[in-house]
Enzyme design. Sequence first.
Site, PDB file in Angstrom:
ATOM      1  NE  ARG A 158      -3.961  -2.071   2.130  1.00 29.28           N
ATOM      2  CZ  ARG A 158      -3.812  -3.394   2.226  1.00 29.28           C
ATOM      3  NH1 ARG A 158      -2.660  -3.924   2.554  1.00 29.28           N
ATOM      4  NH2 ARG A 158      -4.843  -4.189   1.990  1.00 29.28           N
ATOM      5  CG  HIS A 161      -0.846  -5.671  -4.301  1.00 23.97           C
ATOM      6  ND1 HIS A 161       0.275  -5.523  -3.530  1.00 23.97           N
ATOM      7  CD2 HIS A 161      -1.566  -6.683  -3.723  1.00 23.97           C
ATOM      8  CE1 HIS A 161       0.254  -6.417  -2.548  1.00 23.97           C
ATOM      9  NE2 HIS A 161      -0.847  -7.119  -2.633  1.00 23.97           N
ATOM     10  CG  HIS A 200      -0.101 -11.585  -4.336  1.00 25.74           C
ATOM     11  ND1 HIS A 200      -1.179 -12.297  -3.890  1.00 25.74           N
ATOM     12  CD2 HIS A 200      -0.026 -10.489  -3.555  1.00 25.74           C
ATOM     13  CE1 HIS A 200      -1.758 -11.638  -2.893  1.00 25.74           C
ATOM     14  NE2 HIS A 200      -1.072 -10.533  -2.671  1.00 25.74           N
ATOM     15  CG  ASP A 256      -2.660  -8.297   4.871  1.00 24.17           C
ATOM     16  OD1 ASP A 256      -1.586  -8.359   4.255  1.00 24.17           O
ATOM     17  OD2 ASP A 256      -3.705  -7.794   4.400  1.00 24.17           O
ATOM     18  CD  GLU A 307       2.013 -10.284  -0.623  1.00 25.96           C
ATOM     19  OE1 GLU A 307       2.103  -9.105  -0.984  1.00 25.96           O
ATOM     20  OE2 GLU A 307       1.028 -10.704  -0.009  1.00 25.96           O
TER      21      GLU A 307
HETATM   22  C1  BGC Z   1      -2.258  -7.636   0.843  1.00 28.33           C
HETATM   23  C2  BGC Z   1      -3.642  -7.756   1.404  1.00 28.33           C
HETATM   24  C3  BGC Z   1      -4.619  -7.762   0.275  1.00 28.33           C
HETATM   25  C4  BGC Z   1      -4.294  -8.909  -0.611  1.00 28.33           C
HETATM   26  C5  BGC Z   1      -5.209  -8.984  -1.765  1.00 28.33           C
HETATM   27  C6  BGC Z   1      -2.039  -8.820  -0.025  1.00 28.33           C
HETATM   28  O1  BGC Z   1      -0.762  -8.791  -0.557  1.00 28.33           O
HETATM   29  O2  BGC Z   1      -1.290  -7.569   1.849  1.00 28.33           O
HETATM   30  O3  BGC Z   1      -3.918  -6.723   2.294  1.00 28.33           O
HETATM   31  O4  BGC Z   1      -5.933  -7.863   0.745  1.00 28.33           O
HETATM   32  O5  BGC Z   1      -2.970  -8.817  -1.059  1.00 28.33           O
HETATM   33  O6  BGC Z   1      -5.213 -10.239  -2.257  1.00 28.33           O
END
Ligand code: BGC
Length: 350
Positions: free
Chosen positions: A83, A108, A180, A252, A315
Site C-alpha cells: 500500500r 499492488h 503473489h 497481513d 511476498e
Molecule cells: C495484501 C492484502 C490484500 C491482498 C489482496 C495482499 O498482498 O497484503 O492486504 O488484501 O494482497 O489479495
Amino acid sequence: MEKIKVSDFGITQEGDQIKKYIVTNKNGMKVEIINYGGIVISLTAPNRKGNYKDVVLGFVNPEDYFNENSYFFGAIIGRFANRIAHGKFSLNGKIFNLNKNNGENHLHGGDNGFFTKVWTAEIVPNSQTLKLSYISKDGEEGYPGELTTTVFYTLTDQNALEIYYEATTDQPTIINLTHHSYFNLSGDFSKQIVDHELQINAEQFIPINKSSIPENDFKNVAETPFDFRNFKAIWKDIDTKNEQLQRANGYDHCWILNGNGMRSAGSLYHSETGRKLDVWTDQPGIQVYSGNFLDGKFETKTGGKNNPRTGICLETQHFPDSPNRDSFPSVELKPGEIYSTKTVYQFSVK
Ligand code: BGC
C-alpha cells in the site's frame, strides 16, 4: 526433451491471445506460467512419498485470471507492491497521485497494475527459464517514467522456483516488485493453511493502522502473536484477541527481515505431507498474508471454495508506504540505475 512447452491459454476481452508455458525439471516438478500478469497458475512440489501435487491457489476457468483476479493469484505485482497511503507520494518535490484501488489507498500497483498486463514472453534457449518483459508507460496508474521490467522465472533441478526481477527507467520513479502466489502445501485447496508451521527470520514487524498503512514504529515480535522466530503452527495465535490481528482478520503484515543480501527469510512447513518451502531473498521485508480476504466466491482447482485462509502469500518486498517514509530504505529508481532483485522459493521434504 523439451523443458518448456507452450500452448494457447485463452483470449482476453481485448483480444490478446495468452499463452501458457510449462517448465519441467529433471525430477518431474512443474511450473505453469501465463504471460498475462506473469501469473504462476500451477506449481507442483513433492510430498514425503515423492508424489508431486499443485501447491498454489488459482482459478478453474482461464477467463477468471483476466477479469476476476482481485486476489492477485500467482501474479507479478508492480509497479509498487503493497500500500501507498492516500495513493500519493512526492519525488524530487513533485507530487504524484496514483489510482486509489483500496479505499483511500493504492494497493499492488492499482486496478491495472502489472498483474493485469500482457507480458512479452521468451523461452531462454537450453534452459528452464522463462523471460517476461513489460514496458510500463510514463504516467501509467499515475507513476512517473517509462519503466522497462524483465522477470526471469527459473525452475531449478533442485526443486526451486527462482524469480529474478530487473528494471530500468527513463525518469526518476519508485519501484517495489513482488510475487503473489498463495501457497497451500497440503495440495488440497479446500483446506485452511492454519495447520502449516511458519518460521520467519525477523525480530520486528510493522504494525498497521485501521486501513493497513504502517504505524510509526516497528515493533518487536517477542511476546506477541507475530513471533515466528521458531516454527509455530499458524492456528496457534491467529485468532488471539490482538488489535493488529483484528485489523487484518489475521496475518497481513510486513516483517523486517534480519540481515542483508541474499539470505533466508523463513520457511513454511506442512507436517502431514512433509512438504517444506524455504524462502530466500535479498529484500528488506516480507509481507505474510494469510489469505484473510479470500471470500469463497470461486471453486478451487481441487474442489471446494476459495475460502478465507486456504492459502498463504509470502511476498518479499520493500516496506509498505516506503515512498512516504524517509526512515525506510529508498524505493527510488533513477535513470541509468538498474533495479535488480531475486527471491527463491525452495521446496523440499522433511
Ligand atoms: C495484501 C492484502 C490484500 C491482498 C489482496 C495482499 O498482498 O497484503 O492486504 O488484501 O494482497 O489479495
